[in-house]
Scaffold this motif. Structure first.
Motif, PDB file in Angstrom:
ATOM      1  N   TYR A  48       0.836  -1.197   0.000  1.00 14.98           N
ATOM      2  CA  TYR A  48       0.000   0.000   0.000  1.00 14.98           C
ATOM      3  C   TYR A  48       0.872   1.249   0.000  1.00 14.98           C
ATOM      4  CZ  TYR A  48      -3.434  -3.468   1.463  1.00 14.98           C
ATOM      5  OH  TYR A  48      -4.245  -4.579   1.531  1.00 14.98           O
ATOM      6  N   PHE A  49       0.743   2.071  -1.035  1.00 12.11           N
ATOM      7  CA  PHE A  49       1.468   3.330  -1.159  1.00 12.11           C
ATOM      8  C   PHE A  49       0.488   4.451  -0.810  1.00 12.11           C
ATOM      9  CE2 PHE A  49       3.836   0.381  -3.649  1.00 12.11           C
ATOM     10  CZ  PHE A  49       5.122   0.860  -3.789  1.00 12.11           C
ATOM     11  N   ILE A  50       0.779   5.192   0.231  1.00 14.23           N
ATOM     12  CA  ILE A  50      -0.165   6.197   0.731  1.00 14.23           C
ATOM     13  C   ILE A  50       0.090   7.543   0.047  1.00 14.23           C
ATOM     14  CG2 ILE A  50      -1.030   7.395   2.771  1.00 14.23           C
ATOM     15  CD1 ILE A  50       0.013   4.965   4.406  1.00 14.23           C
ATOM     16  N   GLU A  51      -0.885   7.979  -0.716  1.00 13.50           N
ATOM     17  CA  GLU A  51      -0.814   9.311  -1.324  1.00 13.50           C
ATOM     18  C   GLU A  51      -1.395  10.355  -0.384  1.00 13.50           C
ATOM     19  OE1 GLU A  51       0.049  12.405  -3.826  1.00 13.50           O
ATOM     20  OE2 GLU A  51       0.825  10.371  -3.852  1.00 13.50           O
ATOM     21  N   GLU A  52      -2.512  10.024   0.242  1.00 10.37           N
ATOM     22  CA  GLU A  52      -3.141  10.942   1.199  1.00 10.37           C
ATOM     23  C   GLU A  52      -3.641  10.125   2.378  1.00 10.37           C
ATOM     24  OE1 GLU A  52      -6.347  12.863  -0.846  1.00 10.37           O
ATOM     25  OE2 GLU A  52      -5.019  13.847  -2.276  1.00 10.37           O
ATOM     26  N   GLY A  53      -3.384  10.634   3.588  1.00 15.40           N
ATOM     27  CA  GLY A  53      -3.930  10.001   4.774  1.00 15.40           C
ATOM     28  C   GLY A  53      -2.884   9.403   5.694  1.00 15.40           C
ATOM     29  N   VAL A  54      -3.386   8.788   6.762  1.00 16.38           N
ATOM     30  CA  VAL A  54      -2.538   8.210   7.806  1.00 16.38           C
ATOM     31  C   VAL A  54      -3.100   6.836   8.173  1.00 16.38           C
ATOM     32  CG1 VAL A  54      -1.654   8.477  10.169  1.00 16.38           C
ATOM     33  CG2 VAL A  54      -2.012  10.507   8.739  1.00 16.38           C
ATOM     34  N   ILE A 101      -4.965   5.607  -1.470  1.00 11.99           N
ATOM     35  CA  ILE A 101      -3.838   4.679  -1.453  1.00 11.99           C
ATOM     36  C   ILE A 101      -3.751   3.993  -2.810  1.00 11.99           C
ATOM     37  CG2 ILE A 101      -2.976   2.536  -0.423  1.00 11.99           C
ATOM     38  CD1 ILE A 101      -4.247   3.426   2.229  1.00 11.99           C
ATOM     39  N   TYR A 102      -2.527   3.812  -3.268  1.00 12.28           N
ATOM     40  CA  TYR A 102      -2.284   3.044  -4.483  1.00 12.28           C
ATOM     41  C   TYR A 102      -1.709   1.698  -4.067  1.00 12.28           C
ATOM     42  CZ  TYR A 102      -3.205   7.235  -7.136  1.00 12.28           C
ATOM     43  OH  TYR A 102      -3.816   8.338  -7.685  1.00 12.28           O
ATOM     44  N   VAL A 103      -2.266   0.630  -4.617  1.00 10.57           N
ATOM     45  CA  VAL A 103      -1.834  -0.713  -4.242  1.00 10.57           C
ATOM     46  C   VAL A 103      -1.176  -1.407  -5.425  1.00 10.57           C
ATOM     47  CG1 VAL A 103      -3.641  -0.932  -2.491  1.00 10.57           C
ATOM     48  CG2 VAL A 103      -4.059  -1.816  -4.790  1.00 10.57           C
ATOM     49  N   ILE A 104      -0.280  -2.316  -5.082  1.00 14.34           N
ATOM     50  CA  ILE A 104       0.338  -3.177  -6.087  1.00 14.34           C
ATOM     51  C   ILE A 104       0.428  -4.572  -5.477  1.00 14.34           C
ATOM     52  CG2 ILE A 104       2.691  -2.601  -5.348  1.00 14.34           C
ATOM     53  CD1 ILE A 104       3.555  -2.900  -8.321  1.00 14.34           C
ATOM     54  N   HIS A 105       0.139  -5.566  -6.285  1.00 16.58           N
ATOM     55  CA  HIS A 105       0.249  -6.956  -5.838  1.00 16.58           C
ATOM     56  C   HIS A 105       1.736  -7.289  -5.686  1.00 16.58           C
ATOM     57  CE1 HIS A 105      -0.114 -11.316  -5.716  1.00 16.58           C
ATOM     58  NE2 HIS A 105      -1.409 -11.124  -5.426  1.00 16.58           N
ATOM     59  N   ILE A 106       2.064  -8.030  -4.664  1.00 15.39           N
ATOM     60  CA  ILE A 106       3.463  -8.348  -4.385  1.00 15.39           C
ATOM     61  C   ILE A 106       4.107  -9.099  -5.540  1.00 15.39           C
ATOM     62  CG2 ILE A 106       2.898 -10.438  -3.073  1.00 15.39           C
ATOM     63  CD1 ILE A 106       5.901  -8.051  -2.580  1.00 15.39           C
ATOM     64  N   ASP A 107       3.354  -9.931  -6.251  1.00 13.67           N
ATOM     65  CA  ASP A 107       3.922 -10.635  -7.406  1.00 13.67           C
ATOM     66  C   ASP A 107       4.363  -9.655  -8.491  1.00 13.67           C
ATOM     67  OD1 ASP A 107       3.493 -13.046  -6.117  1.00 13.67           O
ATOM     68  OD2 ASP A 107       1.648 -13.502  -7.230  1.00 13.67           O
ATOM     69  N   LYS A 108       3.561  -8.630  -8.719  1.00  9.00           N
ATOM     70  CA  LYS A 108       3.928  -7.616  -9.715  1.00  9.00           C
ATOM     71  C   LYS A 108       5.153  -6.823  -9.256  1.00  9.00           C
ATOM     72  CE  LYS A 108      -0.619  -7.015 -11.776  1.00  9.00           C
ATOM     73  NZ  LYS A 108      -1.728  -6.094 -12.059  1.00  9.00           N
ATOM     74  N   LEU A 109       5.205  -6.516  -7.970  1.00 10.33           N
ATOM     75  CA  LEU A 109       6.371  -5.796  -7.445  1.00 10.33           C
ATOM     76  C   LEU A 109       7.624  -6.662  -7.563  1.00 10.33           C
ATOM     77  CD1 LEU A 109       7.443  -3.230  -6.129  1.00 10.33           C
ATOM     78  CD2 LEU A 109       6.842  -4.206  -3.892  1.00 10.33           C
ATOM     79  N   ASN A 110       7.517  -7.937  -7.264  1.00 11.28           N
ATOM     80  CA  ASN A 110       8.673  -8.835  -7.390  1.00 11.28           C
ATOM     81  C   ASN A 110       9.147  -8.924  -8.840  1.00 11.28           C
ATOM     82  OD1 ASN A 110       9.077  -9.484  -4.688  1.00 11.28           O
ATOM     83  ND2 ASN A 110       7.555 -11.118  -4.748  1.00 11.28           N
ATOM     84  N   THR A 111       8.214  -8.933  -9.791  1.00 13.76           N
ATOM     85  CA  THR A 111       8.585  -8.932 -11.207  1.00 13.76           C
ATOM     86  C   THR A 111       9.348  -7.658 -11.562  1.00 13.76           C
ATOM     87  OG1 THR A 111       6.705 -10.327 -11.791  1.00 13.76           O
ATOM     88  CG2 THR A 111       7.669  -9.013 -13.572  1.00 13.76           C
ATOM     89  N   LEU A 112       8.896  -6.517 -11.028  1.00 14.02           N
ATOM     90  CA  LEU A 112       9.599  -5.251 -11.275  1.00 14.02           C
ATOM     91  C   LEU A 112      10.985  -5.249 -10.630  1.00 14.02           C
ATOM     92  CD1 LEU A 112       6.622  -2.772 -10.809  1.00 14.02           C
ATOM     93  CD2 LEU A 112       7.798  -3.331 -12.956  1.00 14.02           C
ATOM     94  N   TYR A 113      11.122  -5.871  -9.458  1.00 12.91           N
ATOM     95  CA  TYR A 113      12.444  -5.995  -8.827  1.00 12.91           C
ATOM     96  C   TYR A 113      13.404  -6.734  -9.746  1.00 12.91           C
ATOM     97  CZ  TYR A 113      10.743  -4.736  -4.074  1.00 12.91           C
ATOM     98  OH  TYR A 113      10.241  -4.095  -2.978  1.00 12.91           O
ATOM     99  N   GLU A 114      12.902  -7.776 -10.418  1.00 16.10           N
ATOM    100  CA  GLU A 114      13.743  -8.575 -11.295  1.00 16.10           C
ATOM    101  C   GLU A 114      14.092  -7.841 -12.594  1.00 16.10           C
ATOM    102  OE1 GLU A 114      11.678 -12.277 -11.850  1.00 16.10           O
ATOM    103  OE2 GLU A 114      11.781 -12.764  -9.710  1.00 16.10           O
ATOM    104  N   LYS A 115      13.190  -7.015 -13.059  1.00 18.62           N
ATOM    105  CA  LYS A 115      13.396  -6.340 -14.342  1.00 18.62           C
ATOM    106  C   LYS A 115      14.207  -5.046 -14.204  1.00 18.62           C
ATOM    107  CE  LYS A 115      10.993  -4.740 -18.440  1.00 18.62           C
ATOM    108  NZ  LYS A 115       9.748  -4.635 -19.168  1.00 18.62           N
ATOM    109  N   TYR A 116      14.033  -4.329 -13.095  1.00 18.65           N
ATOM    110  CA  TYR A 116      14.667  -3.012 -12.926  1.00 18.65           C
ATOM    111  C   TYR A 116      15.528  -3.014 -11.666  1.00 18.65           C
ATOM    112  CZ  TYR A 116      11.166  -1.424 -16.303  1.00 18.65           C
ATOM    113  OH  TYR A 116      10.390  -1.260 -17.416  1.00 18.65           O
ATOM    114  N   ILE A 117      16.834  -2.959 -11.853  1.00 19.86           N
ATOM    115  CA  ILE A 117      17.747  -2.963 -10.709  1.00 19.86           C
ATOM    116  C   ILE A 117      17.521  -1.755  -9.804  1.00 19.86           C
ATOM    117  CG2 ILE A 117      19.653  -1.798 -11.923  1.00 19.86           C
ATOM    118  CD1 ILE A 117      19.991  -4.600  -9.273  1.00 19.86           C
ATOM    119  N   ASP A 118      17.130  -0.620 -10.375  1.00 24.52           N
ATOM    120  CA  ASP A 118      16.921   0.557  -9.528  1.00 24.52           C
ATOM    121  C   ASP A 118      15.672   0.409  -8.657  1.00 24.52           C
ATOM    122  OD1 ASP A 118      15.826   0.769 -12.097  1.00 24.52           O
ATOM    123  OD2 ASP A 118      15.941   2.940 -12.152  1.00 24.52           O
TER     124      ASP A 118
END
Length: 187
Positions: A48-54, A101-118
């Motif tokens: 969960y990426f929080i754009e607004e709120g607590v 809040i902007y959400v991303i599935h952990i599988d998609k985030l893991n794929t991005l980790y593998e594709k983009y070193i930064d």
């Protein structure tokens, strides 16, 4: 997504291409105040990426709630056991305000980790920083007076004291609400 992007860029210099790939995989969600977005005992597969709120992370035990973490604009939050080990979360995460809040599935985030070193480096630095912060909080609980812990909280989370219930702050600091009220009255 200005708060999210600013926090990502502050943590690590992610390329425009990698950042765009990350943002493209996110889905916007609106959560009203007092919504449980991660439930203890459930394996949650979102970050969960929080754009607004607590939000607050909270541990429930024997009818007592202990706030373990606050997240605000630009921060990310997640069920730690779910993210790292694909296990049920031991903590819940609740919204303390209305949140965008902007959400991303952990599988998609893991794929991005593998594709983009930064993106992988951003994630590594982010988690190193959180681990350092957790370590400091643990030591502060053991070594600092309640007043010193409160002063540290004000520096760590500027302005948050006016946005959340004092009982959550007291639980986070490991002090009673009465002690917190006395400390605040002395200021």
């Amino acid at each position: 997504m200005k708060n999210i992007i600013a926090n990502i860029r502050q943590t690590y210099p992610v390329s425009d291409e990698a950042l765009q790939a990350l943002l493209t995989e996110m889905e916007e969600r609106i959560y009203p105040k007092d919504t449980c977005i991660v439930q203890s005992g459930i394996t949650d597969h979102l970050v969960y990426f929080i754009e607004e709120g607590v939000t607050r992370s909270v541990f429930h035990h024997d009818g007592v709630d202990t706030t373990t973490w606050f997240s605000k604009e630009g921060d990310i939050t997640f069920g730690m056991d779910s993210l790292y080990y694909n296990q049920r979360s031991i903590e819940s995460i609740e919204t303390l305000t209305d949140c965008r809040i902007y959400v991303i599935h952990i599988d998609k985030l893991n794929t991005l980790y593998e594709k983009y070193i930064d993106i992988a480096n951003w994630g590594r630095i982010l988690h190193q920083n959180v681990n350092k912060e957790l370590s400091h909080l643990f030591v502060e609980r053991l070594q600092l007076t309640p007043k010193e812990r409160y002063d540290s909280f004000l520096l760590r989370y500027p302005g948050l004291i006016n946005r959340v219930k004092l009982k959550y702050v007291a639980a986070f600091l490991g002090i009673s609400i009465y002690t917190l009220s006395r400390i605040r009255a002395q200021k």
